[in-house]
Design an enzyme around this catalytic site. Structure first.
Site, PDB file in Angstrom:
ATOM      1  N   PRO A   1      29.528  42.067  46.934  1.00  0.00           N
ATOM      2  CA  PRO A   1      29.736  40.912  46.060  1.00  0.00           C
ATOM      3  C   PRO A   1      29.540  39.564  46.757  1.00  0.00           C
ATOM      4  O   PRO A   1      29.323  38.555  46.093  1.00  0.00           O
ATOM      5  CB  PRO A   1      31.185  41.080  45.571  1.00  0.00           C
ATOM      6  CG  PRO A   1      31.826  42.062  46.475  1.00  0.00           C
ATOM      7  CD  PRO A   1      30.727  42.926  47.002  1.00  0.00           C
TER       8      PRO A   1
ATOM      9  N   ASP B   1      31.280  40.385  54.225  1.00  0.00           N
ATOM     10  CA  ASP B   1      29.931  40.249  54.784  1.00  0.00           C
ATOM     11  C   ASP B   1      28.881  40.203  53.672  1.00  0.00           C
ATOM     12  O   ASP B   1      29.154  40.570  52.530  1.00  0.00           O
ATOM     13  CB  ASP B   1      29.661  41.417  55.744  1.00  0.00           C
ATOM     14  CG  ASP B   1      30.596  41.389  56.945  1.00  0.00           C
ATOM     15  OD1 ASP B   1      31.026  40.280  57.314  1.00  0.00           O
ATOM     16  OD2 ASP B   1      30.892  42.453  57.494  1.00  0.00           O
TER      17      ASP B   1
ATOM     18  N   ASP C   1      34.613  34.707  39.505  1.00  0.00           N
ATOM     19  CA  ASP C   1      33.473  34.779  40.412  1.00  0.00           C
ATOM     20  C   ASP C   1      33.244  33.400  41.036  1.00  0.00           C
ATOM     21  O   ASP C   1      32.992  32.424  40.318  1.00  0.00           O
ATOM     22  CB  ASP C   1      32.252  35.233  39.600  1.00  0.00           C
ATOM     23  CG  ASP C   1      30.993  35.381  40.451  1.00  0.00           C
ATOM     24  OD1 ASP C   1      30.886  34.684  41.485  1.00  0.00           O
ATOM     25  OD2 ASP C   1      30.136  36.176  40.081  1.00  0.00           O
ATOM     26  N   GLY C   2      33.317  33.324  42.356  1.00  0.00           N
ATOM     27  CA  GLY C   2      33.180  32.047  43.050  1.00  0.00           C
ATOM     28  C   GLY C   2      31.838  31.378  42.808  1.00  0.00           C
ATOM     29  O   GLY C   2      31.751  30.141  42.714  1.00  0.00           O
TER      30      GLY C   2
ATOM     31  N   GLU D   1      39.294  33.940  43.758  1.00  0.00           N
ATOM     32  CA  GLU D   1      39.077  35.296  44.272  1.00  0.00           C
ATOM     33  C   GLU D   1      38.493  36.143  43.146  1.00  0.00           C
ATOM     34  O   GLU D   1      38.993  36.134  42.034  1.00  0.00           O
ATOM     35  CB  GLU D   1      40.412  35.866  44.779  1.00  0.00           C
ATOM     36  CG  GLU D   1      40.448  37.373  45.020  1.00  0.00           C
ATOM     37  CD  GLU D   1      39.472  37.858  46.104  1.00  0.00           C
ATOM     38  OE1 GLU D   1      39.456  37.254  47.199  1.00  0.00           O
ATOM     39  OE2 GLU D   1      38.731  38.828  45.836  1.00  0.00           O
TER      40      GLU D   1
ATOM     41  N   ASP E   1      35.668  32.124  52.474  1.00  0.00           N
ATOM     42  CA  ASP E   1      36.347  33.198  53.215  1.00  0.00           C
ATOM     43  C   ASP E   1      35.949  34.511  52.568  1.00  0.00           C
ATOM     44  O   ASP E   1      36.694  35.107  51.801  1.00  0.00           O
ATOM     45  CB  ASP E   1      37.866  32.965  53.127  1.00  0.00           C
ATOM     46  CG  ASP E   1      38.658  34.105  53.763  1.00  0.00           C
ATOM     47  OD1 ASP E   1      38.088  34.858  54.570  1.00  0.00           O
ATOM     48  OD2 ASP E   1      39.850  34.239  53.419  1.00  0.00           O
ATOM     49  N   SER E   2      34.744  34.953  52.888  1.00  0.00           N
ATOM     50  CA  SER E   2      34.151  36.066  52.139  1.00  0.00           C
ATOM     51  C   SER E   2      34.049  37.308  53.000  1.00  0.00           C
ATOM     52  O   SER E   2      34.262  37.291  54.202  1.00  0.00           O
ATOM     53  CB  SER E   2      32.747  35.665  51.693  1.00  0.00           C
ATOM     54  OG  SER E   2      31.869  35.663  52.816  1.00  0.00           O
TER      55      SER E   2
ATOM     56  N   ASP F   1      43.662  37.411  50.303  1.00  0.00           N
ATOM     57  CA  ASP F   1      44.867  37.806  51.037  1.00  0.00           C
ATOM     58  C   ASP F   1      45.880  36.670  51.150  1.00  0.00           C
ATOM     59  O   ASP F   1      47.036  36.909  51.483  1.00  0.00           O
ATOM     60  CB  ASP F   1      44.490  38.330  52.431  1.00  0.00           C
ATOM     61  CG  ASP F   1      43.615  37.356  53.201  1.00  0.00           C
ATOM     62  OD1 ASP F   1      44.128  36.299  53.610  1.00  0.00           O
ATOM     63  OD2 ASP F   1      42.417  37.638  53.389  1.00  0.00           O
TER      64      ASP F   1
END
Lengths: 275, 275
Positions: free
Chosen positions: A165, A161, A140-141, A109, A158-159, A90
């Site tokens: 993913p 829950d 993919d982090g 992200e 900052d994911s 975001d």
């Protein structure tokens, strides 16, 4: 997502839900990773939900975004210069970091659609991606952490829950990779769920972090649109983390009082962490 | 109260509500003062609602009851011996005070029906009324304050919100009467609403208290079944109130960390209090 008589409800369990009356359903889209909904609500302005879970609202996003950035920032010996964000599509975290003077921010992200949706519906937040200081990459982090050799002063997870993913972001393997990407004196911070409704998520994040780092601190904040209104963050480092004695810039939630108070955990939270 | 498909919903505004799935509606009665409902919920056990507002649930009542008693208790120079409760018809506050060693508790509840309902459905709480140390009187707390000459070390205002019968308990007149009923070194504490949804209630309680007492301190707690999950209390005295340096008995929520942290207010709460 189908609305019942213009109410969007987030189910906290089969038996409990918080409902927002909606003036407009702006978007409902299924991506490769998740379902994204955007509603215009009467009380909280625009609301972003992922897989039926509130991620942010215009009215109270400031609490989460200040607490996941300013709190670790004021626990560092010297101001961080280079940061990594895992998640954060975001743009809210990136925006706070720029405001706080970070020189370089890499934002990983996984879901490009989150970014596109936020650019359209939450431009005040996603505007941070236009900054030359922010390098937004869609990947993919977890894979990024393994493949990259770059190092950072501050890493922010900052994911969503730990279902879907983001699950891997709460595990020990991930924290081992994080440790290799952190500069001396650096801090990693992650959102770690509602201590009241998601004690397992908190315990998982905390145990994973402290099995890898010398120091881990859990702190909390009040977020009205998150389950139970009470949220946890877990901050870790190989250096000792002490609240700054220097002058503090207040946000709308964060201030020098919160810097002192947010680590003072209620007994039932201490019990979760000690079990 | 009529349930929709076995969900009890508390409306926080016209546009926001928290809903509990209910296995049984145990009682719904209109008294001279208010409507009382008792539900058996799946997630929070038995729930007491007054005029549609959650007063307590079996699962999370401990937070409110510990914070309105233990927190002021550990701010007193010497242990209080004699306490007055205004409201508190469920018996939860009286029970905590007895547990903490108070010798004499007068409990003034306006609505006899609250007491009767709680004796039946919340016996663990209302059991405190059988203690010889507790003198339960059914009368108007505001009138009692004016008519009585008794003095107390600790006065606890455990009221509903400032709409309905409790409105006067948030005003300056009431605090003037309270001051005449308090022993030197004594403390009065009141629940003062959700800073997020009810800033006016908080401001009213705080302004009334500090127009009469030399010292007023606002502190907060996380209560999942109250609006926004974030609740305020206002504690006042003519003596300086400092957290005890002695050994603290922990509850399930309250502990020595909470004693330090609960007065550390977020910036938006400070703004409410300073406006």
């Amino acid at each position: 997502m189908k609305l019942i008589e213009n109410w969007f409800s987030e189910r906290y369990s089969e038996n409990l839900q918080l409902s927002f009356r909606v003036s407009d359903q702006l978007l409902s889209v299924k991506t490769d990773y998740q379902r994204i909904d955007v509603f215009d609500t009467y009380d909280f302005g625009k609301l972003l939900a992922i897989d039926g879970t509130v991620q942010l609202t215009e009215k109270d996003e400031f609490v989460y975004h200040e607490m996941i950035t300013m709190f670790p920032f004021y626990h560092m010996d010297k101001p961080p210069r280079k940061a990594l964000i895992i998640g954060g599509g975001d743009g809210g975290v990136a925006g706070q970091l720029i405001k706080m003077g970070l020189e370089s921010v890499i934002n990983i992200e996984i879901d490009n659609q989150v970014v596109e949706v936020c650019k359209k519906y939450f431009p005040d937040l996603a505007d941070s991606f236009t900054s030359p200081k922010v390098d937004l990459r869609i990947e993919d982090g977890i894979k990024f952490m393994k493949s990259s050799a770059e190092k950072f002063d501050l890493i922010i997870v900052d994911s969503t829950d730990p279902e879907g993913p983001a699950e891997g972001l709460f595990g020990q393997d991930f924290y081992r990779d994080v440790k290799n990407r952190i500069n001396p004196g650096g801090i990693v911070v992650a959102q770690s769920g509602s201590p009241f409704y998601q004690p397992k998520a908190l315990k998982m994040a905390y145990n994973s972090a402290r099995s890898v780092f010398k120091h881990s601190i859990v702190y909390t904040a009040f977020i009205p649109t998150y389950p139970s209104g009470f949220w946890s963050f877990t901050m870790s480092s190989d250096s000792e983390m002490k609240p700054s004695g220097e002058e503090i810039k207040s946000g709308k939630y964060f201030n020098s009082s919160v810097l002192k108070g947010a680590t003072q955990l209620p007994e039932f939270v201490k019990v979760i962490l000690s079990e």
